[in-house]
Motif scaffolding. Structure first.
Motif, PDB file in Angstrom:
ATOM      1  N   THR A  99       0.887  -1.150   0.068  1.00 62.62           N
ATOM      2  CA  THR A  99      -0.090   0.153   0.035  1.00 62.62           C
ATOM      3  C   THR A  99       0.877   1.305  -0.165  1.00 62.62           C
ATOM      4  OG1 THR A  99      -1.716  -1.222   1.022  1.00 62.62           O
ATOM      5  CG2 THR A  99      -1.908   1.323   1.261  1.00 62.62           C
ATOM      6  N   GLY A 110       0.571   4.133  -2.909  1.00 60.39           N
ATOM      7  CA  GLY A 110       0.476   5.469  -2.479  1.00 60.39           C
ATOM      8  C   GLY A 110       1.672   6.336  -3.359  1.00 60.39           C
ATOM      9  N   GLU A 147       1.133   9.274  -5.649  1.00 59.44           N
ATOM     10  CA  GLU A 147       1.786  10.701  -5.699  1.00 59.44           C
ATOM     11  C   GLU A 147       2.488  11.079  -7.183  1.00 59.44           C
ATOM     12  OE1 GLU A 147       5.023  12.571  -2.817  1.00 59.44           O
ATOM     13  OE2 GLU A 147       5.903  11.170  -4.298  1.00 59.44           O
ATOM     14  N   ALA A 185      -3.866   5.255   0.965  1.00 56.07           N
ATOM     15  CA  ALA A 185      -2.269   4.762   0.609  1.00 56.07           C
ATOM     16  C   ALA A 185      -1.617   6.044   0.086  1.00 56.07           C
ATOM     17  CB  ALA A 185      -2.529   3.985  -0.851  1.00 56.07           C
ATOM     18  N   LEU A 186      -2.017   6.998  -0.307  1.00 55.97           N
ATOM     19  CA  LEU A 186      -1.305   8.360  -0.573  1.00 55.97           C
ATOM     20  C   LEU A 186      -0.853   8.789   0.984  1.00 55.97           C
ATOM     21  CD1 LEU A 186      -0.255  10.733  -2.217  1.00 55.97           C
ATOM     22  CD2 LEU A 186      -2.426  11.823  -2.060  1.00 55.97           C
ATOM     23  N   TRP A 219       2.066   6.844   2.142  1.00 59.63           N
ATOM     24  CA  TRP A 219       3.259   7.232   1.458  1.00 59.63           C
ATOM     25  C   TRP A 219       3.999   8.366   2.066  1.00 59.63           C
ATOM     26  CZ3 TRP A 219       7.554   5.777  -0.673  1.00 59.63           C
ATOM     27  CH2 TRP A 219       8.317   6.723  -1.528  1.00 59.63           C
TER      28      TRP A 219
END
Length: 247
Positions: free
Chosen positions: A160, A164, A168, A189-190, A193
């Motif tokens: 995940t 992300g 991005e 997920a973003l 990250w």
């Protein structure tokens, strides 16, 4: 482009009447999709992925002996009788150049099998993140599914995390307003990250599968390789059902 993230193969919608993906990205940071990317970078002709060992054995036996290798693991350890395990360090050019790799892993090859019918199917890892983003921006699919391989059907942090990272990159490169959140998992997920983007190796080591690998032995070099971001300019693409190459 609508962005969807799924944590494991079992989370992917199974209703054939539901909207399906125009493009899919399978992610198995530790370590299948990292290994696939490095194998193709180092000259492997193709990687054939199998969830089932019986099907792998049948396909492998039909391939010329001097142009085939079996690669795989279960539980993080190399399968008995196989030429290679599932490490990106093992697929060096002198070993894999010009050969087809017949691959089966605990999680990654199952995820690939689940998205086999998607029209454009790629694999991503942290090292080839930028190259995958570039390919997706060129293709501009209406619906993109990012599928983490997970661990035996459950969430895995590192996959995940990489989803992300891809998101991005898409947000940075796509025209303003052209991306939509298809599900909350994509937004999460973003955020994951963004939390770990300066410390990806630490995230991989703290993840449950990272701890599992550390219990199995010294995988420091694998962690360093799998956590490098954007250094690998290859995009594995499904060229025929279950087979990945550079196209």
């Amino acid at each position: 482009m609508q962005l969807f993230v799924f944590h494991a193969a079992g989370d992917v919608p199974g209703d054939p009447q539901a909207p399906q993906a125009d493009a899919g990205v399978v992610i198995d940071v530790l370590r299948a999709t990292t290994t696939i990317a490095w194998a193709l970078h180092n000259g492997a002709g193709s990687v054939a992925a199998f969830a089932d060992l019986g099907s792998l054995a049948e396909a492998w036996s039909a391939w010329p002996e001097d142009r085939r290798l079996r690669l795989g693991e279960r539980g993080g350890q190399r399968l008995e009788g196989f030429d290679l395990g599932n490490s990106p360090l093992a697929v060096s050019a002198d070993v894999v150049a010009g050969k087809r790799l017949f691959m089966s892993t605990t999680n990654g090859t199952r995820a690939l099998n689940r998205l086999q019918a998607v029209p454009l199917l790629l694999t991503a890892c942290l090292p080839n993140r930028a190259a995958v983003v570039k390919r997706l921006l060129q293709a501009n699919p209406d619906r993109l599914w990012l599928l983490g391989s997970g661990w035996e059907g459950a969430f895995s942090l590192e996959d995940t995390l990489a989803a992300g990272a891809v998101i991005e990159g898409l947000l940075a490169g796509a025209p303003a307003g052209s991306l939509e959140w298809g599900n909350d998992e994509a937004l999460a997920a973003l955020a994951l990250w963004q939390q770990w983007r300066e410390r990806p190796e630490e995230a991989l080591r703290q993840a449950s599968h990272g701890r599992r690998l550390q219990r199995l032995g010294d995988h420091d070099a694998d962690f360093r390789c799998c956590s490098q971001v954007d250094g690998l300019d290859v995009v594995p693409v499904q060229t025929e059902p279950g087979v990945l190459g550079l196209a």
